[in-house]
Design a protein around this motif. Structure first.
Motif, short mmCIF file in Angstrom:
data_model
loop_
_atom_site.label_atom_id
_atom_site.label_comp_id
_atom_site.label_asym_id
_atom_site.label_seq_id
_atom_site.Cartn_x
_atom_site.Cartn_y
_atom_site.Cartn_z
N ALA A 7 0.84 -1.21 0.00
CA ALA A 7 0.00 0.00 0.00
C ALA A 7 0.87 1.25 0.00
O ALA A 7 0.57 2.23 -0.70
N THR A 8 1.96 1.23 0.76
CA THR A 8 2.88 2.38 0.80
C THR A 8 3.56 2.58 -0.54
O THR A 8 3.71 3.72 -1.01
N ILE A 9 3.99 1.50 -1.18
CA ILE A 9 4.62 1.61 -2.49
C ILE A 9 3.63 2.13 -3.52
O ILE A 9 3.97 2.97 -4.37
N LYS A 10 2.40 1.67 -3.46
CA LYS A 10 1.38 2.10 -4.41
C LYS A 10 1.03 3.57 -4.23
O LYS A 10 0.97 4.34 -5.19
N LEU A 11 0.82 3.99 -2.98
CA LEU A 11 0.35 5.35 -2.71
C LEU A 11 1.49 6.36 -2.66
O LEU A 11 1.28 7.54 -2.94
N TYR A 12 2.68 5.92 -2.30
CA TYR A 12 3.83 6.82 -2.21
C TYR A 12 4.90 6.38 -3.21
O TYR A 12 4.76 6.63 -4.39
N SER A 13 5.97 5.75 -2.72
CA SER A 13 7.07 5.36 -3.60
C SER A 13 7.94 4.34 -2.89
O SER A 13 7.84 4.16 -1.67
N PRO A 14 8.84 3.66 -3.62
CA PRO A 14 9.81 2.77 -2.96
C PRO A 14 10.69 3.48 -1.95
O PRO A 14 11.16 2.87 -0.99
N MET A 15 10.94 4.78 -2.16
CA MET A 15 11.77 5.53 -1.21
C MET A 15 11.06 5.71 0.13
O MET A 15 11.70 5.73 1.18
N THR A 16 9.73 5.82 0.12
CA THR A 16 8.99 5.90 1.37
C THR A 16 9.03 4.57 2.10
O THR A 16 9.12 4.52 3.33
N ARG A 17 8.98 3.49 1.34
CA ARG A 17 9.12 2.17 1.95
C ARG A 17 10.50 2.01 2.58
O ARG A 17 10.65 1.46 3.68
N ALA A 18 11.53 2.52 1.91
CA ALA A 18 12.88 2.46 2.46
C ALA A 18 12.98 3.28 3.74
O ALA A 18 13.66 2.88 4.69
N LEU A 19 12.30 4.42 3.79
CA LEU A 19 12.26 5.22 5.01
C LEU A 19 11.62 4.44 6.15
O LEU A 19 12.11 4.46 7.29
N ALA A 20 10.52 3.74 5.86
CA ALA A 20 9.84 2.95 6.90
C ALA A 20 10.76 1.87 7.46
O ALA A 20 10.73 1.58 8.67
N GLU A 21 11.59 1.28 6.61
CA GLU A 21 12.51 0.23 7.06
C GLU A 21 13.60 0.79 7.97
O GLU A 21 14.05 0.10 8.89
N SER A 22 14.04 2.01 7.72
CA SER A 22 15.18 2.56 8.48
C SER A 22 14.76 3.55 9.56
O SER A 22 15.62 4.06 10.28
N PHE A 23 13.47 3.82 9.70
CA PHE A 23 13.00 4.85 10.62
C PHE A 23 13.33 4.51 12.08
O PHE A 23 13.63 5.40 12.88
N LEU A 24 13.29 3.23 12.42
CA LEU A 24 13.51 2.81 13.81
C LEU A 24 14.97 2.51 14.11
O LEU A 24 15.29 2.08 15.23
N ASP A 25 15.86 2.72 13.14
CA ASP A 25 17.27 2.36 13.34
C ASP A 25 17.91 3.05 14.54
O ASP A 25 18.64 2.40 15.30
N PRO A 26 17.73 4.37 14.75
CA PRO A 26 18.34 4.99 15.94
C PRO A 26 17.91 4.33 17.25
O PRO A 26 18.74 4.12 18.14
#
Length: 400
Positions: free
Chosen positions: A278-297
């Motif tokens: 749904a995120t890839i469809k509505l936004y972009s692969p870059m938003t999906r990449a952000l979701a994957e790395s958002f919790l890294d800190p």
């Protein structure tokens, strides 16, 4: 200078981040309480959950479309028409693209779940610090394949993230092995392959969703089915490592907690993949990449606390420098990823000009100006008509 960029359908990347975090917690509990779950147990759960979730969501969306006249479903705009939307590619090409997407999916999953952890004991490059490389890979792939534009604020963020990654690579090479540069190079190479696998998967799916109007849940279903079959075949040729992993897990943890954790892992994987497409469809692969790395800190800080409380580790100067620089750079990269995806807008050096917020504002201002112009034109026409009528009446009175 800085504003929060509110976007439509923000709930979907937020839910994706939530289920990524919940699955990480469950995966940590499984690995913490079990010596070894085997190579294929968790990947098999991921792909089976992906297949079942895609199958259920696909049929549920069809049922909702047929049963009522809703305009949207989980953010997707529904077009009620008897005419089928045209697809850009043939069915054969779509099948080939799904096969490639499945291949990149299984490559990335197997590297993240097994190969990288087997090579690197710290597992920082793929699991935490190095994960922001995905946004660079996705941005370049989308730019050269499906022509998603990269504007000034995007280039600025990619450059900052690249500099941070170079620093992290240098530090990781020293931390992983001071006397074995080959091991460090292999770890970095495998991590890059994993990130590119995710980027290729997301880019192919974005192409299918946008150009071929392919059902995202249908793509999920096919990818999960293909990869589940491949995992079972791999396990068969490696003398049933699934059974070995389960038997080792049952020796380390009792049956009831293990079943509960595996069920939770299955559910969170299914929901994560639903919100991923749904995120890839509505936004972009870059938003999906952000979701994957958002919790890294947060993950790196948690890892630092665990390592600090471990009495076997030396708390030397490099220990504090290593974790400090990783936490600092991960926060910078997460911030830049938010700026790239326009959830944070920087009002300096023209970085805000091509963002969604500013473009929308200019569009609304143009519409307002056009509306005012039309009103002024209409009022002036009315005034001219009234003046004309008055002059006609005056002429008639004079003649009389």
């Amino acid at each position: 200078m800085i504003k929060i960029g509110v976007r439509p359908n923000l709930i979907y990347p937020v839910m994706l981040i939530t289920f990524i975090g919940l699955r990480k917690i469950v995966e940590f509990l499984i690995k913490y309480n079990s010596e070894n779950t085997g190579k294929y147990l968790l990947p098999l759960l991921i792909f089976i959950s992906k297949f079942i979730a895609g199958l259920i969501a696909m049929h549920l969306s069809k049922y909702i479309i047929k049963s009522n006249s809703r305009k949207t479903i989980i953010g997707f705009k529904l077009l009620h028409s008897k005419i089928k939307a045209p697809q850009a590619d043939s069915n054969l090409k779509i099948i080939v693209l799904i096969a490639f997407a499945s291949y990149f999916d299984i490559i990335g999953t197997m590297i993240r779940k097994y190969f990288n952890s087997a090579i690197s004991s710290k597992k920082f490059l793929d699991q935490e610090s190095f994960k922001s490389f995905q946004i660079i890979a996705s941005a370049l792939l989308c730019y050269f394949t499906i022509r998603i534009k990269i504007y000034r604020h995007n280039w600025f963020c990619l450059i900052i993230i690249s500099i941070c990654l170079v620093i992290i690579i240098i530090i990781e090479m020293k931390e992983i092995s001071l006397n074995d540069p080959t091991k460090s190079f292999t770890t970095i190479l495998i991590t890059i392959i994993s990130c590119f696998g995710r980027a290729f998967l997301d880019t192919i799916e974005k192409y299918l969703f946008e150009f071929d109007d392919f059902n995202p849940f249908k793509a999920m279903m096919f990818e999960g089915l293909i990869n589940a079959i491949l995992i079972i075949c791999l396990d068969f040729f490696e003398t049933n490592s699934l059974k070995e992993g389960l038997s080792i897990s049952l020796k380390s943890i009792s049956l009831a907690p293990l079943i509960i954790l595996l069920i939770l892992y299955f559910i969170f994987s299914a929901l994560k993949n639903i919100y991923r497409v749904a995120t890839i469809k509505l936004y972009s692969p870059m938003t999906r990449a952000l979701a994957e790395s958002f919790l890294d800190p947060i993950i790196i800080i948690s890892s630092w606390i665990i390592e600090y409380n471990n009495p076997d580790n030396d708390k030397d100067g490099f220990f504090w420098f290593y974790y400090g620089i990783n936490i600092f750079l991960s926060i910078i990269m997460t911030f830049c990823s938010c700026v790239y995806n326009e959830f944070i807008v920087l009002y300096c050096c023209g970085l805000e000009y091509n963002t969604y917020h500013e473009v929308s504002k200019r569009c609304f201002s143009k519409e307002e100006n056009l509306f005012l112009l039309e009103e002024n034109s209409a009022s002036s026409d009315e005034e001219e008509d009234s003046e004309l009528k008055v002059s006609i009446n005056d002429n008639n009175n004079t003649n009389n």
